[in-house]
Scaffold this motif. Structure first.
Motif, short mmCIF file in Angstrom:
data_model
loop_
_atom_site.label_atom_id
_atom_site.label_comp_id
_atom_site.label_asym_id
_atom_site.label_seq_id
_atom_site.Cartn_x
_atom_site.Cartn_y
_atom_site.Cartn_z
N MET A 1 -16.53 -3.75 -3.34
CA MET A 1 -15.61 -3.17 -2.22
C MET A 1 -15.42 -4.48 -1.16
N SER A 2 -13.95 -4.29 -0.96
CA SER A 2 -13.71 -5.33 0.27
C SER A 2 -14.05 -4.72 1.80
N THR A 3 -14.58 -5.62 2.53
CA THR A 3 -15.01 -5.30 3.67
C THR A 3 -13.54 -4.96 4.51
N ILE A 4 -12.51 -5.69 4.55
CA ILE A 4 -11.39 -5.32 4.92
C ILE A 4 -10.34 -5.16 3.97
N GLN A 5 -9.37 -4.08 3.86
CA GLN A 5 -8.38 -4.12 3.14
C GLN A 5 -7.24 -3.36 3.73
N ILE A 6 -6.21 -4.28 3.87
CA ILE A 6 -5.06 -3.76 4.52
C ILE A 6 -3.65 -3.87 3.42
N VAL A 7 -3.03 -2.78 3.36
CA VAL A 7 -1.85 -2.80 2.24
C VAL A 7 -0.83 -2.22 3.15
N ASN A 8 0.30 -3.00 3.01
CA ASN A 8 1.48 -2.72 3.53
C ASN A 8 1.74 -2.04 4.82
N LEU A 9 1.01 -2.40 5.81
CA LEU A 9 0.90 -2.04 6.90
C LEU A 9 1.93 -2.42 7.90
N THR A 10 2.66 -1.29 8.53
CA THR A 10 3.82 -1.50 9.25
C THR A 10 3.74 -0.98 10.62
N LYS A 11 4.01 -1.58 11.76
CA LYS A 11 3.80 -1.00 13.11
C LYS A 11 5.12 -1.36 13.73
N ASN A 12 5.59 -0.32 14.59
CA ASN A 12 6.82 -0.38 15.43
C ASN A 12 6.44 -0.20 16.88
N PHE A 13 7.08 -1.01 17.74
CA PHE A 13 7.06 -0.48 18.93
C PHE A 13 8.30 -0.11 19.55
N GLY A 14 8.72 0.95 19.54
CA GLY A 14 10.10 1.22 19.72
C GLY A 14 10.95 0.72 18.67
N LYS A 15 11.91 -0.07 19.12
CA LYS A 15 12.75 -0.77 18.02
C LYS A 15 12.38 -2.04 17.49
N PHE A 16 11.30 -2.73 18.19
CA PHE A 16 10.80 -3.86 17.57
C PHE A 16 9.68 -3.69 16.76
N THR A 17 9.96 -4.39 15.40
CA THR A 17 8.94 -4.29 14.54
C THR A 17 7.90 -5.38 14.52
N ALA A 18 6.72 -4.99 14.74
CA ALA A 18 5.60 -5.97 15.05
C ALA A 18 5.07 -6.43 13.74
N LEU A 19 4.85 -5.27 12.88
CA LEU A 19 4.15 -5.80 11.75
C LEU A 19 5.19 -5.16 10.73
N ASN A 20 5.63 -5.98 9.64
CA ASN A 20 6.43 -5.30 8.56
C ASN A 20 5.67 -5.63 7.19
N GLY A 21 4.94 -4.53 6.69
CA GLY A 21 4.21 -4.80 5.43
C GLY A 21 3.28 -5.85 5.46
N VAL A 22 2.08 -5.79 6.15
CA VAL A 22 1.13 -6.85 6.01
C VAL A 22 0.00 -6.43 5.05
N ASN A 23 -0.34 -7.42 4.30
CA ASN A 23 -1.26 -7.00 3.24
C ASN A 23 -2.64 -8.17 3.69
N MET A 24 -3.75 -7.69 3.57
CA MET A 24 -4.89 -8.59 3.86
C MET A 24 -5.92 -8.06 3.21
N THR A 25 -6.83 -9.10 2.50
CA THR A 25 -8.42 -8.61 1.80
C THR A 25 -9.08 -9.53 2.56
N VAL A 26 -10.29 -9.04 3.01
CA VAL A 26 -11.44 -9.78 3.40
C VAL A 26 -12.53 -9.40 2.58
N LYS A 27 -13.24 -10.26 1.72
CA LYS A 27 -14.41 -9.83 0.82
C LYS A 27 -15.47 -10.01 1.83
#
Lengths: 235, 533
Positions: A1-27
């Motif tokens: 099991m990974s300690t951190i697992q981020i899949v397709n993370l998207t985050k918008n602040f109003g019209k601004f897209t700060a994160l656009n599909g972030v993937n990250m794994t930390v074992k």
């Protein structure tokens, strides 16, 4: 099991897209470097990991749990150092460290605490308003390192530290690695990262553009700095 | 789920107690002492029953009702009852201000400074901070309420009852509670501490204005405004606990709404997001004066609107004056006895010192902003850019002086706009009567500047003088045996009260000279002292 697992993370602040599909794994047990220029989305990603920001879409998992929903339980197992440390003028550094430790619901490990205070040469009896930026950073570092967590999330933890203390910090990270702890380290100091990290993710405009084990990512004779700069060449 | 949201509530609550202990004790002690001293003073006010009836008659005029709320139980008036009628609203305002400060400091201000982020990374529930803050303010209000009541019972004052003392204290405390909840909600909606605090104060202003309208016209507005509702307890007369219950319910409901909003939003964000700014500094922002103007711009706009609205509120009351006098034989007789002095003129003469005092608040803030920038460590970068100190000191003073003139005119204009229809006011008279207070206001600006120049840590002293001026205005009318020189220590008491009194230039000139002297001495200090924290 990974300690951190981020899949397709998207985050918008109003019209601004700060994160656009972030993937990250930390074992588990690895030091993972998180690189990118200012404004690329490092801190936003970390805040999503901490359940401070709510993901618009995608999944963010820590130790297999949901970072937003299970925030309180998960935070017992991690320690965090923000890039810009602001403290309470009328509390002393020692009081802040004890407060943070007590909020974890564990007894303060006095020897561990005083050990780190010595190593970072921090006077815990001074009021926070008298601390310089470097000293405020040390308060946050000592509080996090004394916590004995499983995962350390460090957002530019050495900004404001002098070269001697930076060395102390690096030793601490190496010790954590030996103990099998996981570390997510965001930093601008490439030499530091190259020395400490097992794997790396580079973020650009809210997307991960390069990720992998350090020895795979770095070809023969290339330094991390050269790689990083080439990634942004002609930007 | 709810439990998880407020995980570590207890520890957080103790943390707030620790951070807040000192400041809150000062608030509690001063509020209680203020209340106790007034209670102790009142019995001496009325040597005879006639004296008390006279005061009650004065209070039962539209101007006084607009200022402090409706009069009740005239036929059975007792010192305790009169005291409650005159003092409840002022204590409530003080308690409300305390609540706005406390709640804002622990919610949006902490979040804005980034401290909250570290706490949020710990195993702390998402709502622990908000819940602990609101719980703390509830406790604080309860302590204030009970202490005020206790001193009312201990200190002998005729007409006091335990029930009355309780309902009086609780009304004050619960009004504080409502505004603690209002501030908590504002902290969720606006993404800056200044924004959420400004909105909370604006809500207080609106509540006061609604109450003034409602009380004079005797309509439903008094019940809509929490500050109007708080006066409906009629302490020491009908002792109605229902308004206290309603206020408490309002506080709880508003708090729950605020917590619900908090549970759904990102940390750092508000519901109304901060706007995107310009990429380049406009010409207006160049130079130290431009910088100072930018620092004060937001507060200038908000206060301009507020003061105009306050003037308009009082102006609307003037329309009711004539009806009131016609229906009240005693007042008509009193006016006759006073030499046919016009009711409207008397109203204006009484209103202007209050307006002038209110206007002084943003001006003191403006001067002290210079020190705030110093304290936050932001002045270094300005001064390191080849800016002489006199320019900084002068810029903030210039802004304060201009604001003084603009605010004073706006107040008079607001009054004129709503009172014009009655045909009883003239704009020139209104402007003269309010502008005559400028020298007194300048004295306060000079004093604030002097303190920033020499001992910024003693800046609180200027607020002490402002409070003193208010007390002199207030008690100077009731306690006629206060020595003249005690009254004259307040600059506002040295101003001729136009249009009732004659215009005299001498005190005005003297005050201007004093103001300039204070400012110059302050400049000397500011040029030579160490700048830093």
């Amino acid at each position: 099991m990974s300690t951190i697992q981020i899949v397709n993370l998207t985050k918008n602040f109003g019209k601004f897209t700060a994160l656009n599909g972030v993937n990250m794994t930390v074992k588990q047990g690895e030091v993972h470097a998180f690189l990118g220029p200012n404004g690329a989305g490092k801190t936003t990603t970390i805040r999503c990991l901490l359940g401070i920001l709510k993901a618009d879409s995608g999944t963010v998992k820590l130790f297999g749990g949901d970072a937003w929903r299970d925030a309180v339980e998960l935070h017992k197992r991690l320690a965090y150092v923000p890039g810009d440390v602001n403290l309470w003028d009328n509390l002393t550094g020692g009081e802040v460290i004890d407060l943070f430790l007590s909020l974890r619901g564990i007894a303060v490990d006095r020897s561990r605490r005083s050990d780190f205070l010595d190593r970072f040469e921090l006077d815990p009896s001074k009021k926070c308003r008298t601390y310089s930026k470097g000293n405020r950073q040390k308060v946050a570092l000592v509080a996090a390192l004394s916590a004995n967590a499983e995962l350390y999330i460090l957002d530019e933890p050495t900004s404001g530290l002098d070269p001697l203390l930076e060395k102390v910090f690096q030793d601490c990270i190496i010790e954590l690695k030996k103990q099998g702890k996981s570390v997510l380290l965001s930093s601008h100091i490439m030499s530091e990262v190259e020395k400490l990290a097992d794997s790396v993710s580079i973020i650009k405009d809210g997307r991960i553009v390069l990720a992998g084990a350090m020895n795979e990512v770095l070809g023969k004779g290339t330094t991390l700095e050269e790689l990083f700069l080439s990634e942004y060449a002609g930007r | 789920m709810v439990i998880k949201m407020i995980a570590n509530f207890g520890k957080y609550f103790r943390f707030i107690l620790k951070r807040e202990g000192f400041m809150s004790s000062i608030w509690v002690v001063s509020l209680t002492a203020f209340s106790a001293i007034i209670v102790a003073m009142y019995p001496g006010l009325f040597p005879t029953a006639e004296a008390m009836q006279g005061l009650v008659a004065t209070m039962n005029t539209p101007a006084m009702i607009a200022l402090m709320g409706p009069v009740y139980g005239i036929e059975v008036a007792s010192p305790a009852m009169v005291m409650a009628q005159e003092c409840l609203i002022w204590l409530a305002i003080a308690v409300i201000i305390m609540n706005i400060f406390v709640v804002n400091r622990h919610t949006r201000a902490d979040e804005e400074l980034g401290r909250f982020e570290m706490l949020a990374s710990l195993p702390v529930g998402r709502l622990a901070n908000s819940a602990a803050t609101i719980a703390f303010s509830f406790l604080l209000n309860l302590v204030v309420a009970v202490l005020i009541a206790v001193f009312l019972i201990i200190i002998p004052i005729e007409g006091a009852t335990i029930t009355g003392a309780l309902v009086y204290g609780l009304s004050i405390g619960m009004q504080g509670m409502v505004f603690a909840a209002v501030t908590l909600l504002a902290a969720q909606l606006f993404s800056t501490a200044r924004g959420s605090m400004g909105v909370s104060f604006a809500v207080m202003g609106v509540a006061y204005a609604l109450r003034a309208q409602g009380d004079v016209a005797d309509n439903v507005l008094s019940y809509i405004s929490p500050m109007g509702l708080g006066l409906k307890v009629e302490a020491f007369y009908s002792n109605d606990f229902l308004p206290v219950g309603i206020l408490m319910a309002e506080g709880v409901v508003l708090s729950l709404v605020a917590l619900w909003v908090h549970s759904r939003r990102d940390i750092g964000a508000g519901i109304f997001p901060a706007r995107k700014g310009r990429a380049h500094a406009s010409i207006a922002l160049r130079g130290p004066l431009g910088w100072a103007v930018r620092m004060m711009r937001g507060s200038f706009i908000v206060w301009s609107i507020g003061i105009f609205a306050l003037g308009a509120t009082y102006g609307a009351v003037i329309g009711e004056l004539d009806n009131f006098v016609e229906n009240n034989e005693m007042i008509s007789q009193m006016l006759m006895a006073a030499g046919g002095m016009s009711m409207v003129d008397a109203f204006i003469a009484m209103l202007n010192p209050i307006m002038a005092l209110i206007i002084t608040v943003p001006l003191i803030n403006c001067i002290q902003r210079l020190h705030l920038e110093e304290k936050r460590g932001r002045l270094e970068s300005i001064l390191s850019a080849a800016v002489p100190r006199i320019k900084l000191y002068g810029s903030f003073t210039l802004i304060a002086v201009i604001e003084a003139v603009v605010f004073t005119c706006l107040g008079a204009l607001g009054l004129y706009v709503t009172a014009e229809a009655t045909g009883t006011v003239e704009l020139t008279v209104l402007l003269q009567a309010s502008l005559v207070y400028l020298p007194a206001i300048f004295c306060m600006i000079g004093l604030a500047a002097l303190l920033v120049g020499w001992r910024p840590k003693l800046s609180l002293a200027v607020w002490v003088v402002a409070c003193y001026a208010f007390l002199m205005f207030y008690f100077g009318r009731i306690f006629t045996d206060i020595p003249e020189w005690v009254r004259k220590l307040s600059p506002f008491s040295n101003t001729p009260e136009l249009p009732v009194q004659e215009f005299t230039a001498t005190p005005l000139i003297v005050m201007c000279i004093i103001a300039i002297a204070l400012w110059l001495v302050g400049l000397l200090g500011y040029r030579h002292r160490d700048l830093g924290r």
